[in-house]
Design a protein around this motif. Sequence first.
Motif, PDB file in Angstrom:
ATOM      1  N   ILE A  28     -14.324 -26.176  18.660  1.00 29.36           N
ATOM      2  CA  ILE A  28     -13.960 -26.639  17.322  1.00 29.36           C
ATOM      3  C   ILE A  28     -15.220 -26.864  16.486  1.00 29.36           C
ATOM      4  CG2 ILE A  28     -12.933 -28.548  16.022  1.00 29.36           C
ATOM      5  CD1 ILE A  28     -10.951 -28.866  18.383  1.00 29.36           C
ATOM      6  N   ALA A  29     -16.242 -27.473  17.088  1.00 31.93           N
ATOM      7  CA  ALA A  29     -17.508 -27.711  16.373  1.00 31.93           C
ATOM      8  C   ALA A  29     -18.150 -26.390  15.962  1.00 31.93           C
ATOM      9  CB  ALA A  29     -18.460 -28.517  17.251  1.00 31.93           C
ATOM     10  N   PHE A  30     -18.102 -25.401  16.856  1.00 34.36           N
ATOM     11  CA  PHE A  30     -18.654 -24.084  16.539  1.00 34.36           C
ATOM     12  C   PHE A  30     -17.888 -23.465  15.367  1.00 34.36           C
ATOM     13  CE2 PHE A  30     -19.122 -19.505  17.012  1.00 34.36           C
ATOM     14  CZ  PHE A  30     -20.464 -19.365  17.295  1.00 34.36           C
ATOM     15  N   GLY A  31     -16.551 -23.592  15.394  1.00 29.71           N
ATOM     16  CA  GLY A  31     -15.737 -23.054  14.313  1.00 29.71           C
ATOM     17  C   GLY A  31     -16.035 -23.721  12.981  1.00 29.71           C
ATOM     18  N   VAL A  32     -16.198 -25.039  12.990  1.00 28.59           N
ATOM     19  CA  VAL A  32     -16.510 -25.771  11.746  1.00 28.59           C
ATOM     20  C   VAL A  32     -17.851 -25.306  11.182  1.00 28.59           C
ATOM     21  CG1 VAL A  32     -17.080 -28.039  10.795  1.00 28.59           C
ATOM     22  CG2 VAL A  32     -15.118 -27.795  12.337  1.00 28.59           C
ATOM     23  N   SER A  33     -18.846 -25.148  12.067  1.00 28.81           N
ATOM     24  CA  SER A  33     -20.164 -24.691  11.601  1.00 28.81           C
ATOM     25  C   SER A  33     -20.074 -23.291  10.993  1.00 28.81           C
ATOM     26  CB  SER A  33     -21.175 -24.705  12.755  1.00 28.81           C
ATOM     27  OG  SER A  33     -20.891 -23.689  13.704  1.00 28.81           O
ATOM     28  N   GLN A  34     -19.223 -22.423  11.587  1.00 31.55           N
ATOM     29  CA  GLN A  34     -19.093 -21.067  11.067  1.00 31.55           C
ATOM     30  C   GLN A  34     -18.343 -21.034   9.741  1.00 31.55           C
ATOM     31  OE1 GLN A  34     -20.812 -18.707  12.149  1.00 31.55           O
ATOM     32  NE2 GLN A  34     -21.474 -19.721  14.035  1.00 31.55           N
ATOM     33  N   ILE A  35     -17.412 -21.958   9.532  1.00 31.49           N
ATOM     34  CA  ILE A  35     -16.731 -22.050   8.228  1.00 31.49           C
ATOM     35  C   ILE A  35     -17.763 -22.336   7.132  1.00 31.49           C
ATOM     36  CG2 ILE A  35     -15.180 -23.476   6.835  1.00 31.49           C
ATOM     37  CD1 ILE A  35     -13.408 -23.768   9.319  1.00 31.49           C
ATOM     38  N   ILE A  36     -18.713 -23.225   7.442  1.00 26.18           N
ATOM     39  CA  ILE A  36     -19.763 -23.581   6.471  1.00 26.18           C
ATOM     40  C   ILE A  36     -20.703 -22.399   6.245  1.00 26.18           C
ATOM     41  CG2 ILE A  36     -21.733 -25.094   6.032  1.00 26.18           C
ATOM     42  CD1 ILE A  36     -20.224 -27.239   7.709  1.00 26.18           C
ATOM     43  N   PHE A  37     -21.194 -21.808   7.330  1.00 23.88           N
ATOM     44  CA  PHE A  37     -22.141 -20.696   7.208  1.00 23.88           C
ATOM     45  C   PHE A  37     -21.498 -19.474   6.558  1.00 23.88           C
ATOM     46  CE2 PHE A  37     -24.406 -22.705  10.998  1.00 23.88           C
ATOM     47  CZ  PHE A  37     -25.427 -23.213  10.211  1.00 23.88           C
ATOM     48  N   SER A  38     -20.186 -19.310   6.746  1.00 22.37           N
ATOM     49  CA  SER A  38     -19.505 -18.145   6.180  1.00 22.37           C
ATOM     50  C   SER A  38     -19.517 -18.150   4.655  1.00 22.37           C
ATOM     51  CB  SER A  38     -18.052 -18.092   6.667  1.00 22.37           C
ATOM     52  OG  SER A  38     -17.989 -17.831   8.052  1.00 22.37           O
ATOM     53  N   VAL A 248     -12.160 -17.557  10.383  1.00 24.84           N
ATOM     54  CA  VAL A 248     -12.902 -18.343  11.370  1.00 24.84           C
ATOM     55  C   VAL A 248     -11.955 -19.228  12.176  1.00 24.84           C
ATOM     56  CG1 VAL A 248     -14.663 -20.118  11.714  1.00 24.84           C
ATOM     57  CG2 VAL A 248     -15.042 -18.304  10.036  1.00 24.84           C
ATOM     58  N   MET A 249     -10.988 -19.840  11.496  1.00 28.96           N
ATOM     59  CA  MET A 249     -10.018 -20.680  12.205  1.00 28.96           C
ATOM     60  C   MET A 249      -9.217 -19.861  13.214  1.00 28.96           C
ATOM     61  SD  MET A 249      -8.678 -23.102   9.068  1.00 28.96           S
ATOM     62  CE  MET A 249      -7.384 -23.859  10.047  1.00 28.96           C
ATOM     63  N   THR A 250      -8.871 -18.634  12.844  1.00 29.10           N
ATOM     64  CA  THR A 250      -8.105 -17.768  13.743  1.00 29.10           C
ATOM     65  C   THR A 250      -8.915 -17.393  14.982  1.00 29.10           C
ATOM     66  OG1 THR A 250      -6.889 -16.854  11.851  1.00 29.10           O
ATOM     67  CG2 THR A 250      -6.811 -15.607  13.909  1.00 29.10           C
ATOM     68  N   THR A 251     -10.178 -16.987  14.769  1.00 30.66           N
ATOM     69  CA  THR A 251     -11.013 -16.620  15.915  1.00 30.66           C
ATOM     70  C   THR A 251     -11.286 -17.823  16.811  1.00 30.66           C
ATOM     71  OG1 THR A 251     -13.040 -16.939  14.603  1.00 30.66           O
ATOM     72  CG2 THR A 251     -12.130 -14.712  14.692  1.00 30.66           C
ATOM     73  N   THR A 252     -11.427 -18.993  16.195  1.00 25.62           N
ATOM     74  CA  THR A 252     -11.635 -20.216  16.989  1.00 25.62           C
ATOM     75  C   THR A 252     -10.401 -20.524  17.829  1.00 25.62           C
ATOM     76  OG1 THR A 252     -13.092 -21.101  15.263  1.00 25.62           O
ATOM     77  CG2 THR A 252     -12.242 -22.668  16.881  1.00 25.62           C
ATOM     78  N   LEU A 253      -9.217 -20.367  17.235  1.00 28.22           N
ATOM     79  CA  LEU A 253      -7.971 -20.598  17.965  1.00 28.22           C
ATOM     80  C   LEU A 253      -7.829 -19.634  19.139  1.00 28.22           C
ATOM     81  CD1 LEU A 253      -5.266 -22.141  18.101  1.00 28.22           C
ATOM     82  CD2 LEU A 253      -4.293 -20.373  16.614  1.00 28.22           C
ATOM     83  N   ILE A 254      -8.176 -18.360  18.900  1.00 24.09           N
ATOM     84  CA  ILE A 254      -8.114 -17.359  19.980  1.00 24.09           C
ATOM     85  C   ILE A 254      -9.086 -17.725  21.100  1.00 24.09           C
ATOM     86  CG2 ILE A 254      -8.588 -14.941  20.564  1.00 24.09           C
ATOM     87  CD1 ILE A 254      -7.623 -14.227  17.722  1.00 24.09           C
ATOM     88  N   ALA A 255     -10.288 -18.190  20.717  1.00 22.34           N
ATOM     89  CA  ALA A 255     -11.277 -18.597  21.720  1.00 22.34           C
ATOM     90  C   ALA A 255     -10.766 -19.757  22.567  1.00 22.34           C
ATOM     91  CB  ALA A 255     -12.588 -18.998  21.032  1.00 22.34           C
ATOM     92  N   MET A 256     -10.059 -20.683  21.933  1.00 18.06           N
ATOM     93  CA  MET A 256      -9.513 -21.822  22.665  1.00 18.06           C
ATOM     94  C   MET A 256      -8.343 -21.412  23.553  1.00 18.06           C
ATOM     95  SD  MET A 256      -9.723 -24.603  19.548  1.00 18.06           S
ATOM     96  CE  MET A 256      -8.939 -25.940  20.447  1.00 18.06           C
ATOM     97  N   LEU A 257      -7.617 -20.390  23.119  1.00 21.46           N
ATOM     98  CA  LEU A 257      -6.499 -19.890  23.928  1.00 21.46           C
ATOM     99  C   LEU A 257      -6.982 -19.071  25.114  1.00 21.46           C
ATOM    100  CD1 LEU A 257      -3.959 -18.796  21.152  1.00 21.46           C
ATOM    101  CD2 LEU A 257      -3.569 -20.527  22.913  1.00 21.46           C
ATOM    102  N   MET A 258      -8.079 -18.321  24.915  1.00 20.03           N
ATOM    103  CA  MET A 258      -8.582 -17.432  25.972  1.00 20.03           C
ATOM    104  C   MET A 258     -10.084 -17.602  26.154  1.00 20.03           C
ATOM    105  SD  MET A 258      -6.488 -13.868  25.509  1.00 20.03           S
ATOM    106  CE  MET A 258      -7.391 -13.393  24.035  1.00 20.03           C
ATOM    107  N   PRO A 259     -10.530 -18.692  26.754  1.00 19.01           N
ATOM    108  CA  PRO A 259     -11.975 -18.915  26.924  1.00 19.01           C
ATOM    109  C   PRO A 259     -12.529 -18.202  28.156  1.00 19.01           C
ATOM    110  CG  PRO A 259     -10.786 -20.791  27.783  1.00 19.01           C
ATOM    111  CD  PRO A 259      -9.740 -19.829  27.275  1.00 19.01           C
TER     112      PRO A 259
END
Length: 337
Positions: A28-38, A248-259
């Motif tokens: 989640i932290a990685f996803g939040v950082s990518q939302i900002i950088f995006s 970014v939220m979608t890719t983060t969700l996929i990462a959490m579903l399939m780590p």
Amino acid sequence: MIAIQRTSCQQTNGEDAPCPVNGNPYMIAFGVSQIIFSQIPDIDQLWWLSIVATVMSFGYSTIGLGLGISKVVENKEVKGTLTGVSIGTVTPEQKVWRTFQSLGNIAFAYSYSMILIEIQDTVKSPPSEENTMKKATIISVAVTTLFYMLCGCVGYAAFGDSAPGNLLATGGFRNPFWLLDIANIAIVVHLVGAYQVYCQPLFSFVEKEASRRYPESSFITNEIKIHLIPGKPFNLNLFRLVWRTIFVMTTTLIAMLMPFFNDVLGLLGAVGFWPLTVYFPVEMYIAQKNVQRWGTRWVCLKVLSLACLVVSVAAAAGSVVGIVSDLKVYKPFHTDF
């Protein structure tokens, strides 16, 4: 980050303490950082980004290689065999699928063609961009191959059939703690930037296509100037804000579903390798150089393309089998590693 937390825990509770870590907060932290950088325009064209990535890559690769050599010296023997993991440790079927998956992992290391043009945009001339990129490509492929082969072979020599998927994080090296932490921090920094570099071409394509189709839409085309830094306003585009955030939220969700790092990496490598790294460049070369049909060079290039297609299909199949096997024992969002 999971590995860093685990090493900290094992320093306190002993090297053999299991120290399970929940990976969801870090994802989640990685996803939040990518939302900002995006939202940073043209972040992929920052010249220093490639330098940071290079330093980080050399850093954690060198640490992994050095620890592997020290482990071999400590063992006083070279573990493993020339034919790989022994039958018995895995079944013949598992060995075949894992071999295919490993091809995908290797292919991912060479899936740079999708960002080649993005990198070329940051190159100054003279000399010509073509000459600079040709020299850079030869050097980078040679260095990448050397480091990856050394890390893979030395890691297998150090651990043999019990070699983990990630030597720096999952059951590999355990000491010295501080050096492992430095290596894993370098990986984090590298991947934060790599995510943006790989996504920027997609971001750019979608936004240009949307502007072309809906030029009258103020939601898509309007830029709102926000004065965050004196003299240098930040241009906020609502469409860019919404769509990149959703992506970014979608890719983060996929990462959490399939780590499943290695399996997913292998699948991504397999899917992107043949069409983007082999097929299109080969076809462009044939068209640009007017290579004679059915001539020796034409046949060799086509055989190369076909061979790489077979590798990609086999790697994709092995990775899918690995993901399916992981899913059988995995509960969504329960990421205790």
